[in-house]
Scaffold this motif. Structure first.
Motif, PDB file in Angstrom:
ATOM      1  N   ALA A   1       6.020  -0.042   4.191  1.00 41.19           N
ATOM      2  CA  ALA A   1       4.614  -0.159   4.586  1.00 41.19           C
ATOM      3  C   ALA A   1       3.712  -0.354   3.377  1.00 41.19           C
ATOM      4  O   ALA A   1       2.679  -1.026   3.450  1.00 41.19           O
ATOM      5  CB  ALA A   1       4.194   1.085   5.364  1.00 41.19           C
TER       6      ALA A   1
ATOM      7  N   GLY B   1       3.405  -3.791   2.771  1.00 35.21           N
ATOM      8  CA  GLY B   1       2.455  -4.411   3.695  1.00 35.21           C
ATOM      9  C   GLY B   1       1.044  -4.362   3.135  1.00 35.21           C
ATOM     10  O   GLY B   1       0.296  -5.344   3.211  1.00 35.21           O
TER      11      GLY B   1
ATOM     12  N   TRP C   1       1.439  -1.407   9.450  1.00 38.15           N
ATOM     13  CA  TRP C   1       2.749  -1.893   9.021  1.00 38.15           C
ATOM     14  C   TRP C   1       3.834  -0.871   9.342  1.00 38.15           C
ATOM     15  O   TRP C   1       4.956  -1.240   9.717  1.00 38.15           O
ATOM     16  CB  TRP C   1       2.734  -2.186   7.523  1.00 38.15           C
ATOM     17  CG  TRP C   1       1.866  -3.337   7.141  1.00 38.15           C
ATOM     18  CD1 TRP C   1       0.665  -3.300   6.490  1.00 38.15           C
ATOM     19  CD2 TRP C   1       2.119  -4.720   7.416  1.00 38.15           C
ATOM     20  NE1 TRP C   1       0.156  -4.560   6.337  1.00 38.15           N
ATOM     21  CE2 TRP C   1       1.031  -5.460   6.888  1.00 38.15           C
ATOM     22  CE3 TRP C   1       3.150  -5.410   8.047  1.00 38.15           C
ATOM     23  CZ2 TRP C   1       0.952  -6.835   6.971  1.00 38.15           C
ATOM     24  CZ3 TRP C   1       3.080  -6.792   8.133  1.00 38.15           C
ATOM     25  CH2 TRP C   1       1.997  -7.489   7.604  1.00 38.15           C
ATOM     26  N   TYR C   2       3.530   0.403   9.184  1.00 41.14           N
ATOM     27  CA  TYR C   2       4.502   1.465   9.473  1.00 41.14           C
ATOM     28  C   TYR C   2       4.952   1.385  10.924  1.00 41.14           C
ATOM     29  O   TYR C   2       6.142   1.524  11.238  1.00 41.14           O
ATOM     30  CB  TYR C   2       3.850   2.822   9.184  1.00 41.14           C
ATOM     31  CG  TYR C   2       4.826   3.986   9.117  1.00 41.14           C
ATOM     32  CD1 TYR C   2       5.291   4.450   7.894  1.00 41.14           C
ATOM     33  CD2 TYR C   2       5.266   4.633  10.271  1.00 41.14           C
ATOM     34  CE1 TYR C   2       6.173   5.523   7.817  1.00 41.14           C
ATOM     35  CE2 TYR C   2       6.140   5.699  10.203  1.00 41.14           C
ATOM     36  CZ  TYR C   2       6.590   6.144   8.974  1.00 41.14           C
ATOM     37  OH  TYR C   2       7.469   7.194   8.908  1.00 41.14           O
TER      38      TYR C   2
ATOM     39  N   THR D   1      -7.341  -4.064   0.848  1.00 42.88           N
ATOM     40  CA  THR D   1      -6.564  -3.504   1.937  1.00 42.88           C
ATOM     41  C   THR D   1      -7.368  -2.348   2.516  1.00 42.88           C
ATOM     42  O   THR D   1      -8.450  -2.020   2.027  1.00 42.88           O
ATOM     43  CB  THR D   1      -5.183  -3.015   1.457  1.00 42.88           C
ATOM     44  OG1 THR D   1      -4.422  -2.576   2.584  1.00 42.88           O
ATOM     45  CG2 THR D   1      -5.310  -1.886   0.448  1.00 42.88           C
TER      46      THR D   1
ATOM     47  N   THR E   1       5.264  -8.530  -4.529  1.00 45.63           N
ATOM     48  CA  THR E   1       4.803  -9.351  -3.400  1.00 45.63           C
ATOM     49  C   THR E   1       4.232 -10.667  -3.902  1.00 45.63           C
ATOM     50  O   THR E   1       4.478 -11.734  -3.308  1.00 45.63           O
ATOM     51  CB  THR E   1       3.740  -8.581  -2.595  1.00 45.63           C
ATOM     52  OG1 THR E   1       4.329  -7.386  -2.073  1.00 45.63           O
ATOM     53  CG2 THR E   1       3.216  -9.425  -1.448  1.00 45.63           C
TER      54      THR E   1
ATOM     55  N   ARG F   1       0.780  -6.905   0.448  1.00 48.35           N
ATOM     56  CA  ARG F   1       0.626  -8.256   0.983  1.00 48.35           C
ATOM     57  C   ARG F   1      -0.842  -8.540   1.302  1.00 48.35           C
ATOM     58  O   ARG F   1      -1.372  -9.625   0.991  1.00 48.35           O
ATOM     59  CB  ARG F   1       1.491  -8.408   2.237  1.00 48.35           C
ATOM     60  CG  ARG F   1       1.365  -9.757   2.966  1.00 48.35           C
ATOM     61  CD  ARG F   1       1.934 -10.891   2.131  1.00 48.35           C
ATOM     62  NE  ARG F   1       1.883 -12.143   2.853  1.00 48.35           N
ATOM     63  CZ  ARG F   1       2.956 -12.858   3.204  1.00 48.35           C
ATOM     64  NH1 ARG F   1       4.158 -12.417   2.902  1.00 48.35           N
ATOM     65  NH2 ARG F   1       2.837 -13.999   3.830  1.00 48.35           N
ATOM     66  N   GLU F   2      -1.512  -7.581   1.919  1.00 46.69           N
ATOM     67  CA  GLU F   2      -2.931  -7.758   2.230  1.00 46.69           C
ATOM     68  C   GLU F   2      -3.749  -7.947   0.958  1.00 46.69           C
ATOM     69  O   GLU F   2      -4.686  -8.751   0.924  1.00 46.69           O
ATOM     70  CB  GLU F   2      -3.433  -6.534   3.005  1.00 46.69           C
ATOM     71  CG  GLU F   2      -2.796  -6.365   4.374  1.00 46.69           C
ATOM     72  CD  GLU F   2      -3.216  -5.066   5.035  1.00 46.69           C
ATOM     73  OE1 GLU F   2      -3.989  -4.315   4.413  1.00 46.69           O
ATOM     74  OE2 GLU F   2      -2.765  -4.795   6.159  1.00 46.69           O
TER      75      GLU F   2
ATOM     76  N   ILE G   1       8.123  -7.888   5.541  1.00 49.53           N
ATOM     77  CA  ILE G   1       6.687  -7.968   5.802  1.00 49.53           C
ATOM     78  C   ILE G   1       6.300  -9.405   6.156  1.00 49.53           C
ATOM     79  O   ILE G   1       5.391  -9.636   6.971  1.00 49.53           O
ATOM     80  CB  ILE G   1       5.880  -7.484   4.584  1.00 49.53           C
ATOM     81  CG1 ILE G   1       6.157  -6.003   4.309  1.00 49.53           C
ATOM     82  CG2 ILE G   1       4.393  -7.726   4.773  1.00 49.53           C
ATOM     83  CD1 ILE G   1       5.770  -5.076   5.439  1.00 49.53           C
ATOM     84  N   ASP G   2       7.013 -10.368   5.593  1.00 48.49           N
ATOM     85  CA  ASP G   2       6.739 -11.778   5.862  1.00 48.49           C
ATOM     86  C   ASP G   2       7.236 -12.205   7.238  1.00 48.49           C
ATOM     87  O   ASP G   2       6.990 -13.331   7.662  1.00 48.49           O
ATOM     88  CB  ASP G   2       7.399 -12.632   4.777  1.00 48.49           C
ATOM     89  CG  ASP G   2       6.796 -14.025   4.686  1.00 48.49           C
ATOM     90  OD1 ASP G   2       5.613 -14.187   5.041  1.00 48.49           O
ATOM     91  OD2 ASP G   2       7.506 -14.960   4.259  1.00 48.49           O
TER      92      ASP G   2
ATOM     93  N   ARG H   1       6.570  -2.514  11.907  1.00 44.89           N
ATOM     94  CA  ARG H   1       7.822  -2.921  11.245  1.00 44.89           C
ATOM     95  C   ARG H   1       8.774  -1.744  11.058  1.00 44.89           C
ATOM     96  O   ARG H   1       9.652  -1.792  10.190  1.00 44.89           O
ATOM     97  CB  ARG H   1       7.508  -3.531   9.874  1.00 44.89           C
ATOM     98  CG  ARG H   1       6.710  -4.821   9.895  1.00 44.89           C
ATOM     99  CD  ARG H   1       7.581  -6.011  10.287  1.00 44.89           C
ATOM    100  NE  ARG H   1       6.939  -7.260   9.927  1.00 44.89           N
ATOM    101  CZ  ARG H   1       6.048  -7.885  10.654  1.00 44.89           C
ATOM    102  NH1 ARG H   1       5.685  -7.359  11.818  1.00 44.89           N
ATOM    103  NH2 ARG H   1       5.503  -9.020  10.257  1.00 44.89           N
TER     104      ARG H   1
END
Length: 312
Positions: A102, A105, A124-125, A116, A284, A108-109, A193-194, A128
Motif C-alpha cells: 500500500a 500505492g 490501496w490496502y 498523496t 515507483t 504511485r500517486e 499497483i499498476d 489490492r
C-alpha cells in the motif's frame, strides 16, 4: 533515459527524498493507520488459527507442543523446525506485506501527481489486499527460500554446528543473494499497483531487473547503503565497547549509551517515515520509466513544503 549513470541515480534519489519529506505528514498518518489495521489483521489471524487448535487439543496440549518445539530448536539448527516456523509465521506477516505494498500505492500517486492523501493508503490496502499479500509471500520465498535451503544443506553435511570457513561462506553467499534477490523482486509491488496479475508482476520484475540491471540495482543498493550507514552506529558502537568496558568509567558509558539510544530512536523514525517512503517513490519512478509509462517531474521545484495532501 532508462539506464543509469551518476546523474540519473542522483535524480532518482533526489525525487524520492524530496517527495517523501514533502508528504511526510501523509506518510506518518497513513502508515500509523495501516500499522494499526495490520495489527488487527494479525490478531484476527491468530484467533482463526489458535482458537480451533485450543478447541481441538486444549490449552495443555498446545502448551506441550510449543514446549517440545522449543526444545528441538534449542538443541540444534533443525531445517524441519525452521520450515515449520516459516509456515506458522507467513499468515501473520501477510498483512505486513500488504501494508508495504500500500505504501507503493501512495508512491504511485506522488509520482503521478506530486501528492498523496492519508486515505490513499487505505484505498490501496483494501483494493489490492490479496494480490499484495500473495506477492509478498512470493517475494519472501524468493529471498529467503534459497538461504534456508543453503543452511539446511550445511546442517545436513556439517552437523548442527557450522563454524569457521563454511560459516563465512554461507553468510557471504546469503548476503549476496539477499542483495541480488531484492533487486530482482523490487518491481513486484509497483507492478501489482499498476494492475498486473501477481505472477505477471513477478515475471516483469525479473525482466526489468535483468534488462536494466544498472538502473534497478543502483537504486535499491543505494537505499540499502543509506539504511546500513544510518544503523551502523547502533550495531558497531556497543560491539566496539565490549573489550574496553572493564577500563571505562560508568559515567561515560551511561552518556554514550544514552546518546546512542536517542540516535537510534531518531534514526528509526527517519528510516520508517522518510527513507522507506523515499525508496518506494524512487522505485515507483524507475518502474514507470522502464515500463514507458509517461511521467513528468517538475523542474525548478526544490522546495520542501510539508503538506497533508501532497502539493495542496
Amino acid at each position: 533515459m532508462k539506464h543509469s549513470n551518476p546523474t540519473v541515480l542522483k535524480e532518482d534519489l533526489k525525487t524520492g527524498f524530496r517527495y517523501a519529506v514533502k508528504n511526510i505528514i501523509s506518510f506518518i498518518l497513513g502508515m500509523i493507520g495501516v500499522l494499526i489495521v495490520t495489527g488487527i489483521m494479525m490478531l484476527l489471524v491468530a484467533i482463526l488459527i489458535f482458537i480451533p487448535l485450543i478447541l481441538l487439543v486444549g490449552i495443555p496440549g498446545l502448551s506441550q507442543f510449543f514446549q517440545a518445539f522449543g526444545a528441538i530448536m534449542e538443541q540444534s539448527f533443525n531445517p524441519a523446525a525452521i520450515s515449520l516456523i516459516v509456515l506458522l509465521v507467513i499468515p501473520f506477516i501477510s498483512p505486513v506485506f500488504v501494508a508495504v505494498g500500500a505504501l507503493f500505492g501512495m508512491a504511485r500517486e506522488i509520482v503521478e501527481s506530486e501528492g498523496t492523501s492519508v486515505q490513499g493508503v487505505f484505498t490501496w490496502y483494501r483494493s489490492r489486499f490479496l494480490p499484495l499479500a500473495a506477492a509478498g509471500i512470493i517475494m519472501f520465498g524468493i529471498i529467503f527460500g534459497p538461504i534456508g535451503l543453503l543452511f539446511g544443506i550445511g546442517w545436513i553435511t556439517l552437523g548442527n554446528t557450522i563454524i569457521g570457513l563454511p560459516s563465512a561462506i554461507i553468510v557471504a553467499v546469503s548476503t549476496a543473494w539477499i542483495m541480488i534477490s531484492l533487486g530482482l523482486t523490487s518491481m513486484i509491488f509497483p507492478g501489482i499497483i499498476d494492475g498486473l496479475p501477481v505472477l505477471e508482476a513477478v515475471k516483469n520484475s525479473f525482466e526489468l531487473g535483468t534488462k536494466y540491471f544498472d538502473r534497478v540495482f543502483s537504486t535499491i543498493l543505494s537505499y540499502i547503503g543509506i539504511i546500513g550507514i544510518m544503523t551502523s552506529p547502533t550495531v558497531l558502537i556497543p560491539f566496539s565497547m565490549v573489550d574496553s568496558l572493564p577500563n571505562t568509567m560508568p559515567g561515560p558509558i551511561v552518556g554514550i549509551m544514552a546518546g546512542l539510544g536517542i540516535f537510534t530512536f531518531v534514526g528509526f523514525f527517519v528510516i520508517l517515515f522518510v527513507v522507506i517512503p523515499a525508496l518506494a517513490i524512487s522505485t515507483t519512478k524507475v518502474y514507470m520509466i522502464l515500463t514507458s509509462n509517461g511521467i513528468s517531474e517538475p523542474e525548478g521545484n526544490d522546495d520542501f513544503d510539508v503538506s497533508i495532501v501532497g502539493g495542496v
